[in-house]
Design an enzyme around this catalytic site. Structure first.
Site: not given
Ligand code: ASP
Length: 299
Positions: A159, A188-189, A211
């Site tokens: 991200t 939502l992340g 992540h």
């Molecule tokens: N942290 C992001 C989410 O949970 C995804 C990512 O960074 O890979 O949407």
């Protein structure tokens, strides 16, 4: 080597004296538009029913003002949209159709966000996991059982998070993502959640996580690092203390988490937990002739 799209734009803006949030949004907009970045904006991945829903945020560490948008359909520049939430509304967060309505009202075009290759991969995945009957009825089938076999956080890497300090010592952060590939609609992340996915406080530093947002939202990880700094820990100790809370989780969805952080004493740290290989990031500070690609520490 050419840095992450947009990184040079943010550097140019910081050198020109632009404030941290504006400089970071200027850079991140290029990432959002780049087809080559397969986790953010147009190059990102759709939700389970093939719709793009993006999350983005900004935080000004001097005022601690925040703007965030989540699960926004049809919108490329979600970090810039989040900045407008911060500036124009008495709110911090808008989601879904409300965020899209706001975008229309202030002149952010609706855009077809589904990149043909993302559509192809999503459709192929459905062919693999659904019966012929379910495929014919899709998406009018129960999505909960599908969620556990199709959701693919491993497809999402990096991200985009931009962290920076401007010439006045103002710390800022901006985030943008399409979130987990094939996520449940409306999910939502952590990228739009202040305290979990990002936090900036010009007195101490700035932090952003990438992540597995499902973990950082349970530990308030970004703010936890800032809190450590506030109580006198070194940056390394503050990051490691926040990481301990993540590593202590034993239930729920567990996966890789990367914490990116800097303090106001010219230190920075990027650590990756539960990952098999280090994660790359770009770094620049005043006095360096060019940005450098570096590797996270593994915890
Ligand atoms: N942290 C992001 C989410 O949970 C995804 C990512 O960074 O890979 O949407």
């Amino acid at each position: 080597m050419e840095a992450e799209p947009g990184f040079a734009h943010s550097i140019d803006q910081l050198k020109a004296g632009v404030g941290a949030v504006d400089a970071l949004v200027a850079g991140i907009s290029h990432v959002e538009a780049a087809e080559t970045v397969r986790s953010v904006g147009y190059g990102g991945w759709p939700n389970m029913i093939g719709e793009m829903e993006c999350d983005g945020a900004v935080m000004d560490g001097t005022t601690r003002e925040v703007g965030t948008v989540g699960a926004v359909p049809g919108t490329l520049h979600v970090a810039a949209l989040a900045r407008e939430v911060m500036r124009r509304l008495p709110h911090v967060m808008l989601t879904g159709q409300g965020a899209r309505r706001f975008a229309d009202e202030i002149g952010f075009n609706t855009q077809d966000m589904l990149f043909p290759d993302s559509k192809r991969v999503w459709s192929k995945k459905l062919d693999m996991v659904l019966s012929d009957e379910e495929r014919a009825a899709f998406p009018d089938i129960p999505l909960v059982p599908l969620s556990n076999v199709i959701t693919d956080p491993e497809r999402v890497r990096d991200t985009t998070v931009f962290l920076g300090m401007d010439q006045t010592g103002g710390a800022g952060v901006a985030t943008s993502t399409s979130g987990w590939a094939w996520k449940y609609p409306g999910r939502l992340g952590d990228s739009p959640i202040p305290g979990a996915g990002f936090y900036a406080d010009s007195r101490f530093g700035a932090v952003a996580c990438t992540h597995t947002g499902e973990m950082t939202m349970r530990c308030n990880t970004a703010h936890s690092v800032i809190e450590g700094l506030k109580f006198g820990l070194s940056l390394d100790a503050a990051v490691e203390r926040a990481a301990e809370d993540l590593l202590d989780l034993g239930t729920g969805f567990l996966g890789e988490v990367v914490i990116h952080a800097f303090d106001t004493k010219n230190n920075h740290r990027v650590v990756s937990m539960n990952g098999e290989v280090p994660v790359s990031y770009w770094y620049w500070q005043d006095g360096m002739s060019a940005p450098e690609k570096r590797q996270s520490d593994q915890l």
